[in-house]
Design a protein around this motif. Sequence first.
Motif, PDB file in Angstrom:
ATOM      1  N   GLY A 104       1.114  -0.850   0.263  1.00 65.85           N
ATOM      2  CA  GLY A 104      -0.244   0.246  -0.255  1.00 65.85           C
ATOM      3  C   GLY A 104       0.390   0.834  -0.365  1.00 65.85           C
ATOM      4  N   PHE A 105       0.226   2.543  -0.313  1.00 63.53           N
ATOM      5  CA  PHE A 105       0.943   3.663  -0.109  1.00 63.53           C
ATOM      6  C   PHE A 105       0.331   4.971   0.848  1.00 63.53           C
ATOM      7  N   THR A 106       0.903   5.610   0.878  1.00 63.90           N
ATOM      8  CA  THR A 106      -0.651   6.624   1.260  1.00 63.90           C
ATOM      9  C   THR A 106       0.029   7.519   0.947  1.00 63.90           C
ATOM     10  N   ILE A 107      -0.867   8.549   0.262  1.00 65.88           N
ATOM     11  CA  ILE A 107       0.106   9.714  -0.584  1.00 65.88           C
ATOM     12  C   ILE A 107      -1.240  10.863  -0.299  1.00 65.88           C
ATOM     13  N   THR A 108      -0.801  12.248   0.157  1.00 66.30           N
ATOM     14  CA  THR A 108      -1.847  13.538   0.087  1.00 66.30           C
ATOM     15  C   THR A 108      -1.812  14.050  -1.195  1.00 66.30           C
ATOM     16  N   VAL A 109      -3.272  14.358  -1.728  1.00 64.00           N
ATOM     17  CA  VAL A 109      -3.478  14.913  -2.620  1.00 64.00           C
ATOM     18  C   VAL A 109      -4.305  16.717  -2.655  1.00 64.00           C
ATOM     19  N   GLU A 110      -4.214  17.094  -3.605  1.00 65.66           N
ATOM     20  CA  GLU A 110      -4.896  18.867  -3.723  1.00 65.66           C
ATOM     21  C   GLU A 110      -6.440  17.745  -4.699  1.00 65.66           C
ATOM     22  N   THR A 111      -7.548  18.480  -3.513  1.00 60.06           N
ATOM     23  CA  THR A 111      -8.582  18.572  -4.659  1.00 60.06           C
ATOM     24  C   THR A 111      -9.022  19.251  -5.060  1.00 60.06           C
ATOM     25  N   GLY A 112     -10.109  18.421  -6.593  1.00 58.94           N
ATOM     26  CA  GLY A 112     -10.011  19.127  -7.542  1.00 58.94           C
ATOM     27  C   GLY A 112     -11.352  19.366  -7.706  1.00 58.94           C
ATOM     28  N   THR A 113     -11.745  19.697  -8.478  1.00 60.97           N
ATOM     29  CA  THR A 113     -13.334  20.084  -9.052  1.00 60.97           C
ATOM     30  C   THR A 113     -13.860  20.162 -10.544  1.00 60.97           C
ATOM     31  N   GLY A 114     -14.978  19.588 -10.618  1.00 58.10           N
ATOM     32  CA  GLY A 114     -15.641  19.146 -11.926  1.00 58.10           C
ATOM     33  C   GLY A 114     -16.727  18.848 -12.080  1.00 58.10           C
ATOM     34  N   ASP A 115     -17.133  18.159 -13.048  1.00 60.82           N
ATOM     35  CA  ASP A 115     -18.762  17.777 -13.397  1.00 60.82           C
ATOM     36  C   ASP A 115     -19.265  16.911 -12.277  1.00 60.82           C
ATOM     37  N   HIS A 116     -19.191  17.114 -11.020  1.00 62.40           N
ATOM     38  CA  HIS A 116     -19.217  15.888 -10.333  1.00 62.40           C
ATOM     39  C   HIS A 116     -20.633  14.320 -10.707  1.00 62.40           C
ATOM     40  N   ARG A 117     -21.957  15.425 -10.948  1.00 64.49           N
ATOM     41  CA  ARG A 117     -22.839  15.052 -11.454  1.00 64.49           C
ATOM     42  C   ARG A 117     -22.353  13.752 -12.757  1.00 64.49           C
TER      43      ARG A 117
END
Length: 418
Positions: free
Chosen positions: A124-137
């Motif tokens: 396994g690995f653990t990584i911190t990423v930025e939260t993006g935006t987009g067409d969630h629907r």
Amino acid sequence: MIRIDRNIPAYIISDEQRFAQVITNFLSNAVKFTPENGTIILSAENVHEDPESCTLKVKVTDSGIGISKEQQKNLFRSFEQADGGISRKYGGTGLGLAISKNIIEMMGGTIWMESEEGKGATFGFTITVETGTGDHRHTNHKTVDKRNLRVLVVDDSADIREYFLNTAQALGFACAVAADGNEAYALIADNPGPPFNVIFVDWKMPGMDGIELTKKIREYYSDNAIVIMISAAEWTTIEKEATSAGVDRFISKPLFSSLIADCINECTGVSERKPEIEINNNAPDYTGYFAGNRILLAEDIEINCEIVNALLEPMGLIIDTAQNGAIACEKFTADPGLYDLILMDIHMPEKDGYEATRQIRSLDIPEAKTIPIIAMTANVFREDIEKCLAAGMNDHVGKPLNIEEVIDRLKKHLRRRV
């Protein structure tokens, strides 16, 4: 099995190719070291979230041969492998893990493993990423028509049933589950509410299997329900029997919520949105470009062979396959003038790509000295490329394969015959 935390954001910002490369390495090793009827689980969960980022924990757990405590000490060391004998039997291991460790640490994460000999392993690995935006629907496939939709899922795997229930909850449709054919038929026959519209049926189950259950569903519902068969088996092996029993559609395991939603949408006639990805109509068309050329693909993982075939066959190439380096040498030696190029995986059982290339180059025939041999490997450091060239290979492409890179190498080493 796929287990994805519903709390993971629909979009994240990270290095997609490297992220996928590490997961592919974990899965490839799990497939190699897990025997028939074993289990491999890919899971991802959101372990921490703030307004602008989240921390993901991704794991691949298998029920394979496991790794001893002594072997574990070497796993993440560059250019070392856990056990030479195991490597020769199953194919390469260790080198990809060292590269995976390097990738994850460069991305600011941590990599780890847990294993006990004979009892499988978890990487396994653990990584911190930025939260993006987009067409969630669009990502969540909200086009599923929830009005009056009732779904029944029949599978002897508790994990599959749980996955369908979670998917149904996320997408908002009613779903019932059954562990075997008898339980499913009882739900159908004794159902006090509206009938089921869509029924997902596993092919192999104890007692009443999916084929027999489909026949009983057709007797009860006639054509008023859609039966979708699910299985890890190839559709071609069961297609004739399944369609004869009344199966409408087939989807393969492992299952993804997007695949389930798409299948329901198509079967119930719910129209999909137009694709949001713009197609580049100015991209070169390589259909039939290499027609008349025959290549030998040396690759021990079946899914990788399928991917290469899907990418290259439209270009007119004839592709023969060899499951390891020893078979590749045998095929080339049997008819040296047959092939125009060899795509050679590096880590294969019996005989790896380096040894196979050296053996071919040592043959006392003109074709052995001139045939282009291109290495395929996830190891993309300068030392790896130099090692490929030193073994007698002409070039190198990285995994996962990038189609533009592959075409570039083919154009460099193959001549057009038509």
